[in-house]
Scaffold this motif. Sequence first.
Motif, mmCIF file in Angstrom:
data_model
loop_
_atom_site.group_PDB
_atom_site.id
_atom_site.type_symbol
_atom_site.label_atom_id
_atom_site.label_comp_id
_atom_site.label_asym_id
_atom_site.label_seq_id
_atom_site.Cartn_x
_atom_site.Cartn_y
_atom_site.Cartn_z
ATOM 1 N N ARG A 117 2.173 -2.943 -8.940
ATOM 2 C CA ARG A 117 1.288 -1.798 -9.099
ATOM 3 C C ARG A 117 0.068 -2.179 -9.939
ATOM 4 O O ARG A 117 -1.057 -1.792 -9.630
ATOM 5 C CB ARG A 117 2.020 -0.637 -9.767
ATOM 6 C CG ARG A 117 1.195 0.644 -9.857
ATOM 7 C CD ARG A 117 1.998 1.767 -10.508
ATOM 8 N NE ARG A 117 1.338 3.054 -10.382
ATOM 9 C CZ ARG A 117 0.395 3.503 -11.198
ATOM 10 N NH1 ARG A 117 0.001 2.750 -12.220
ATOM 11 N NH2 ARG A 117 -0.152 4.690 -11.002
ATOM 12 N N ARG A 129 5.750 9.042 1.888
ATOM 13 C CA ARG A 129 6.032 10.221 1.073
ATOM 14 C C ARG A 129 7.238 10.995 1.616
ATOM 15 O O ARG A 129 8.083 11.466 0.852
ATOM 16 C CB ARG A 129 4.801 11.130 1.025
ATOM 17 C CG ARG A 129 3.671 10.576 0.172
ATOM 18 C CD ARG A 129 2.601 11.617 -0.070
ATOM 19 N NE ARG A 129 1.858 11.943 1.130
ATOM 20 C CZ ARG A 129 0.686 11.399 1.467
ATOM 21 N NH1 ARG A 129 0.134 10.473 0.693
ATOM 22 N NH2 ARG A 129 0.062 11.762 2.564
ATOM 23 N N PHE A 132 -8.975 8.009 -8.326
ATOM 24 C CA PHE A 132 -8.295 6.812 -8.828
ATOM 25 C C PHE A 132 -8.080 6.909 -10.338
ATOM 26 O O PHE A 132 -6.978 6.650 -10.842
ATOM 27 C CB PHE A 132 -9.131 5.573 -8.479
ATOM 28 C CG PHE A 132 -8.700 4.316 -9.181
ATOM 29 C CD1 PHE A 132 -7.570 3.619 -8.771
ATOM 30 C CD2 PHE A 132 -9.429 3.816 -10.252
ATOM 31 C CE1 PHE A 132 -7.168 2.447 -9.416
ATOM 32 C CE2 PHE A 132 -9.046 2.657 -10.899
ATOM 33 C CZ PHE A 132 -7.913 1.964 -10.485
ATOM 34 N N ARG A 159 1.175 6.316 4.922
ATOM 35 C CA ARG A 159 1.266 7.013 3.627
ATOM 36 C C ARG A 159 2.117 8.269 3.771
ATOM 37 O O ARG A 159 2.945 8.580 2.907
ATOM 38 C CB ARG A 159 -0.124 7.385 3.121
ATOM 39 C CG ARG A 159 -0.980 6.200 2.737
ATOM 40 C CD ARG A 159 -2.394 6.654 2.381
ATOM 41 N NE ARG A 159 -2.461 7.319 1.091
ATOM 42 C CZ ARG A 159 -3.459 8.119 0.717
ATOM 43 N NH1 ARG A 159 -4.448 8.401 1.557
ATOM 44 N NH2 ARG A 159 -3.460 8.658 -0.486
ATOM 45 N N LYS A 197 -3.749 -1.890 -8.797
ATOM 46 C CA LYS A 197 -4.613 -1.071 -9.651
ATOM 47 C C LYS A 197 -5.841 -1.850 -10.099
ATOM 48 O O LYS A 197 -6.970 -1.364 -10.032
ATOM 49 C CB LYS A 197 -3.808 -0.596 -10.866
ATOM 50 C CG LYS A 197 -4.593 0.189 -11.890
ATOM 51 C CD LYS A 197 -3.677 0.565 -13.056
ATOM 52 C CE LYS A 197 -4.453 1.157 -14.205
ATOM 53 N NZ LYS A 197 -3.569 1.463 -15.369
ATOM 54 N N GLU A 225 -5.370 9.891 -10.851
ATOM 55 C CA GLU A 225 -4.002 9.750 -10.351
ATOM 56 C C GLU A 225 -3.350 8.419 -10.694
ATOM 57 O O GLU A 225 -2.156 8.363 -10.970
ATOM 58 C CB GLU A 225 -3.978 9.934 -8.831
ATOM 59 C CG GLU A 225 -4.284 11.348 -8.379
ATOM 60 C CD GLU A 225 -3.925 11.567 -6.923
ATOM 61 O OE1 GLU A 225 -4.005 10.596 -6.137
ATOM 62 O OE2 GLU A 225 -3.574 12.699 -6.571
ATOM 63 N N ILE A 226 -4.114 7.347 -10.655
ATOM 64 C CA ILE A 226 -3.534 6.011 -10.844
ATOM 65 C C ILE A 226 -3.625 5.561 -12.294
ATOM 66 O O ILE A 226 -2.674 4.990 -12.842
ATOM 67 C CB ILE A 226 -4.227 4.979 -9.927
ATOM 68 C CG1 ILE A 226 -4.147 5.419 -8.458
ATOM 69 C CG2 ILE A 226 -3.598 3.601 -10.100
ATOM 70 C CD1 ILE A 226 -2.749 5.593 -7.918
ATOM 71 N N GLU A 254 -0.274 3.420 -5.298
ATOM 72 C CA GLU A 254 0.467 4.679 -5.176
ATOM 73 C C GLU A 254 1.947 4.455 -4.906
ATOM 74 O O GLU A 254 2.780 5.271 -5.325
ATOM 75 C CB GLU A 254 -0.094 5.507 -4.015
ATOM 76 C CG GLU A 254 -1.426 6.173 -4.251
ATOM 77 C CD GLU A 254 -1.918 6.902 -3.017
ATOM 78 O OE1 GLU A 254 -2.889 7.664 -3.150
ATOM 79 O OE2 GLU A 254 -1.348 6.721 -1.917
ATOM 80 N N ILE A 255 2.290 3.388 -4.204
ATOM 81 C CA ILE A 255 3.667 3.237 -3.704
ATOM 82 C C ILE A 255 4.415 2.083 -4.360
ATOM 83 O O ILE A 255 5.460 1.670 -3.869
ATOM 84 C CB ILE A 255 3.671 3.053 -2.175
ATOM 85 C CG1 ILE A 255 2.959 1.757 -1.778
ATOM 86 C CG2 ILE A 255 3.023 4.246 -1.481
ATOM 87 C CD1 ILE A 255 3.132 1.393 -0.302
ATOM 88 N N ARG A 288 -5.909 1.226 -3.898
ATOM 89 C CA ARG A 288 -5.359 2.434 -4.538
ATOM 90 C C ARG A 288 -4.106 2.903 -3.808
ATOM 91 O O ARG A 288 -3.122 3.308 -4.438
ATOM 92 C CB ARG A 288 -6.424 3.536 -4.548
ATOM 93 C CG ARG A 288 -5.900 4.908 -4.990
ATOM 94 C CD ARG A 288 -7.020 5.854 -5.376
ATOM 95 N NE ARG A 288 -7.952 6.094 -4.291
ATOM 96 C CZ ARG A 288 -7.834 7.064 -3.385
ATOM 97 N NH1 ARG A 288 -6.797 7.886 -3.429
ATOM 98 N NH2 ARG A 288 -8.744 7.237 -2.437
ATOM 99 N N TYR A 289 -4.126 2.839 -2.480
ATOM 100 C CA TYR A 289 -2.946 3.229 -1.721
ATOM 101 C C TYR A 289 -1.759 2.320 -2.062
ATOM 102 O O TYR A 289 -0.610 2.770 -2.093
ATOM 103 C CB TYR A 289 -3.218 3.160 -0.217
ATOM 104 C CG TYR A 289 -4.391 3.984 0.248
ATOM 105 C CD1 TYR A 289 -4.782 5.145 -0.421
ATOM 106 C CD2 TYR A 289 -5.155 3.597 1.360
ATOM 107 C CE1 TYR A 289 -5.875 5.892 0.018
ATOM 108 C CE2 TYR A 289 -6.235 4.348 1.794
ATOM 109 C CZ TYR A 289 -6.597 5.488 1.118
ATOM 110 O OH TYR A 289 -7.679 6.218 1.542
#
Length: 285
Positions: free
Chosen positions: A179, A91, A217, A87, A183, A220-221, A172-173, A168-169
Amino acid sequence: MCIRDRYQRRVRGNFNMPSMEPMPNPNELSRDHALYMAKLAEHAERYEDMVKYMRRIVSLVKSANDLSVEERNLLSVGYKNCMSVRRTAFRTTQSRYEQDTSDEKVEQAKLDELYIQYIREEVFGLIKEVSEEVVYPYVQELAKDDKLTEEQSEVLVFFKKMEGDYNRYGAEITSGDKRGSYKDAAQQAYQEANKFSENLASTNPISLGLSLNFSVFYYEICDMKPEATSLAQNAFESAIDHLDTLEDEEYKDSTLIMQLLKDNLTLWNTPEQESDDIQVEDCEQ
């Protein structure tokens, strides 16, 4: 064939840890020796090896309920560190790509983009491994039990939260349909964990960790900020009324997570222009 096509053909397969087995070979160890080696690997900060030794222990038990709390935590720590470095790498590389794109460094940006996808594939592989080879085989039968004990419920919350975190990770990407898939998988796992957590005390550290990460979650998501705030607030207030019932060790674990909940609630109620550089916290275990 262009560089991108050659790369995509090469990484399409599943991610695997390095093929060379550590010594001593995990598959030849007893449970006690595998546990010792997992701790040694952790001490040496060789987390891929740590995961392999813990996977040996997992292979020797019939269900996740047969793992000790220490074994369960070591398994989580090993995978968490394997994921954490990826992760961070994502980033860092994504930031470089954005800078190179802004500076119109076209060739560098193309190379950045290829490396970003390489890191993504490793993350995807870890998510798949955790979901399919750790969580699913060892909780599927336990989850069918209509009369779960508190200990069994805690095991299910622990592993379903883990599944939610890793998906969730992935969210994120990624973007678009991929996605959306991560999710949805994360939300389902968190909701199942939340259901099992009803059998646990409000001060249980694993239950509090679930509330913390589930709220992150949402925030942010899902961009569901009122739901995130409500979940975190309810978990914090419910736990604070019962802290005097805890033993010292559990008190320490619970209050640490409660502080993270409080920090996030403070952040989420801070005007946006004042909170740009503040990192939302989640639970590492």
